[in-house]
Design a protein around this motif. Structure first.
Motif, short mmCIF file in Angstrom:
data_model
loop_
_atom_site.label_atom_id
_atom_site.label_comp_id
_atom_site.label_asym_id
_atom_site.label_seq_id
_atom_site.Cartn_x
_atom_site.Cartn_y
_atom_site.Cartn_z
N ILE A 205 48.76 63.56 52.98
CA ILE A 205 48.65 64.58 51.91
C ILE A 205 48.30 63.69 50.38
CG2 ILE A 205 49.78 66.30 50.50
CD1 ILE A 205 51.32 66.74 53.17
N THR A 206 47.34 63.71 50.11
CA THR A 206 46.90 62.97 48.82
C THR A 206 47.11 63.84 47.51
OG1 THR A 206 44.70 63.48 49.28
CG2 THR A 206 45.70 61.32 49.98
N HIS A 207 47.14 65.07 47.59
CA HIS A 207 46.98 66.22 46.66
C HIS A 207 47.76 67.26 46.93
CE1 HIS A 207 43.33 63.52 45.90
NE2 HIS A 207 43.53 63.80 44.69
N ARG A 208 48.63 68.00 45.78
CA ARG A 208 49.20 69.17 46.05
C ARG A 208 48.96 69.67 44.81
NH1 ARG A 208 53.78 68.47 49.62
NH2 ARG A 208 54.05 66.37 50.44
N MET A 209 48.71 71.27 44.93
CA MET A 209 48.58 72.05 43.75
C MET A 209 48.36 73.46 43.98
SD MET A 209 44.28 71.61 43.82
CE MET A 209 44.40 69.68 43.35
N SER A 210 48.56 74.30 43.16
CA SER A 210 48.70 75.64 43.28
C SER A 210 47.40 76.30 44.07
CB SER A 210 48.72 76.46 41.90
OG SER A 210 48.59 77.86 41.89
N PHE A 211 47.49 77.46 44.57
CA PHE A 211 46.43 78.07 45.42
C PHE A 211 45.44 78.47 44.48
CE2 PHE A 211 44.26 81.32 47.68
CZ PHE A 211 44.27 81.00 48.98
N ASP A 212 45.75 78.86 43.14
CA ASP A 212 44.81 79.38 42.15
C ASP A 212 43.76 77.98 41.86
OD1 ASP A 212 46.09 81.44 41.87
OD2 ASP A 212 47.32 80.79 39.94
N ASP A 213 44.09 76.67 42.25
CA ASP A 213 43.11 75.76 42.02
C ASP A 213 42.32 75.44 43.40
OD1 ASP A 213 43.80 75.34 39.32
OD2 ASP A 213 45.59 74.18 39.89
N ILE A 214 42.32 76.30 44.25
CA ILE A 214 41.81 76.09 45.52
C ILE A 214 40.32 75.54 45.47
CG2 ILE A 214 41.00 78.45 45.78
CD1 ILE A 214 41.19 78.09 48.75
N ASN A 215 39.55 76.08 44.44
CA ASN A 215 38.19 75.24 44.35
C ASN A 215 38.25 74.00 44.00
OD1 ASN A 215 37.03 77.82 44.71
ND2 ASN A 215 37.00 78.50 42.91
N LYS A 216 39.36 73.48 43.15
CA LYS A 216 39.12 72.11 42.76
C LYS A 216 39.81 71.28 43.92
CE LYS A 216 41.76 69.21 39.76
NZ LYS A 216 42.82 68.83 38.77
N GLY A 217 40.54 72.05 44.83
CA GLY A 217 40.89 71.39 46.22
C GLY A 217 39.76 71.09 46.96
N PHE A 218 38.76 72.03 47.29
CA PHE A 218 37.49 71.72 47.83
C PHE A 218 36.58 70.87 47.32
CE2 PHE A 218 38.38 75.92 49.69
CZ PHE A 218 38.41 76.03 51.13
N GLU A 219 36.60 70.79 45.83
CA GLU A 219 35.76 69.77 45.28
C GLU A 219 36.29 68.36 45.54
OE1 GLU A 219 36.04 70.90 41.27
OE2 GLU A 219 34.66 72.55 41.32
N LEU A 220 37.47 68.28 45.60
CA LEU A 220 38.34 66.88 45.96
C LEU A 220 37.90 66.46 47.51
CD1 LEU A 220 41.58 67.34 44.23
CD2 LEU A 220 40.05 65.47 43.55
N LEU A 221 38.00 67.31 48.44
CA LEU A 221 37.95 67.13 49.74
C LEU A 221 36.30 66.86 49.73
CD1 LEU A 221 39.54 70.01 51.59
CD2 LEU A 221 39.99 67.58 51.68
#
Length: 234
Positions: A205-221
């Motif tokens: 687990i390298t990042h944790r964030m709110s579900f509202d930031d899901i698009n940012k999570g995909f960008e990081l992946l």
């Protein structure tokens, strides 16, 4: 990506649900829903890697690292991590790889590079979803007994191919979904092994964030800067 909890309106079919111990930390064991467990299972269940084996892992994301770790636990003596991104080398070596190969740094196909290094691997694993890489993984498996496991899912419409001779000479091509684990039967045992400290998933687990930031999570992946991102519902 993993979710540590579900909104009230989310519906999940019972065959995809596993009852786990109450003291398990949902913000970490959520990764056992796929990804990390898939990599471990590909080694332990699908390939059944034996002690002393030589292996190559194509693609060093979270799934690839889980394969590397699974190989180390299984007692593989040589683990070659393969990725076109040199920034993945440090993590690969930390997780247990003995060698790192960047295909773009060689003037011949990577399967030839690996065969030159090993004579052919006992086991190879594709964690990329790229059909060209799948072929390379097969073709650097050892003649006579080498096994290659496909974990990555290719885009719709893509097909894998190789010369029939590659299979006639004894290589085996396998595929695996969820590493061969059965959700209700075996995931609780994985959770127990994690909570007892036998297995660790926190490092994935390298990042944790709110579900509202899901698009940012995909960008990081997609950027390769993230192994797994855990999303929280506020």
């Amino acid at each position: 990506m993993g979710c540590s909890s579900f909104a009230q309106y989310t519906v999940v079919h019972e065959v995809s649900v596993a009852k786990i111990q109450e003291d398990a930390k949902l913000d970490t064991v959520c990764l056992l829903g796929c990804g990390v467990s898939t990599g471990w299972g590909a080694v332990w269940n699908t390939a059944r890697v034996h002690e002393g084996a030589t292996a190559a892992v194509f693609g060093v994301g979270a799934v690839g690292l889980a394969v590397v770790e699974g190989l180390k636990i299984a007692g593989a003596k040589r683990i070659i991590a393969v990725d076109i991104n040199n920034s993945k080398k440090a993590a690969a070596m930390e997780w247990g790889a003995t060698d790192f190969v960047n295909p773009t740094e060689h003037d011949k196909p990577v399967q030839e590079v690996i065969v030159d290094m090993t004579g052919g691997c006992d086991f190879t694993f594709d964690c990329t979803g790229n059909v060209t890489v799948m072929r390379a993984a097969l073709e650097c498996a050892h003649k006579g007994w080498g096994e290659s496991v496909i974990i990555g899912v290719a885009a719709a419409g893509q097909e894998i191919s190789t010369r029939p001779f590659q299979l006639v000479t004894g290589r085996v091509w396998r595929g695996t979904a969820f590493g061969g684990f059965k959700s209700r039967k075996e995931v609780p045992g994985l959770v127990k092994r994690v909570t007892e400290g036998e297995l660790s998933i926190d490092k994935y687990i390298t990042h944790r964030m709110s579900f509202d930031d899901i698009n940012k999570g995909f960008e990081l992946l997609h950027s390769g800067d993230c192994l797994r991102c855990v999303l929280y519902f506020d």
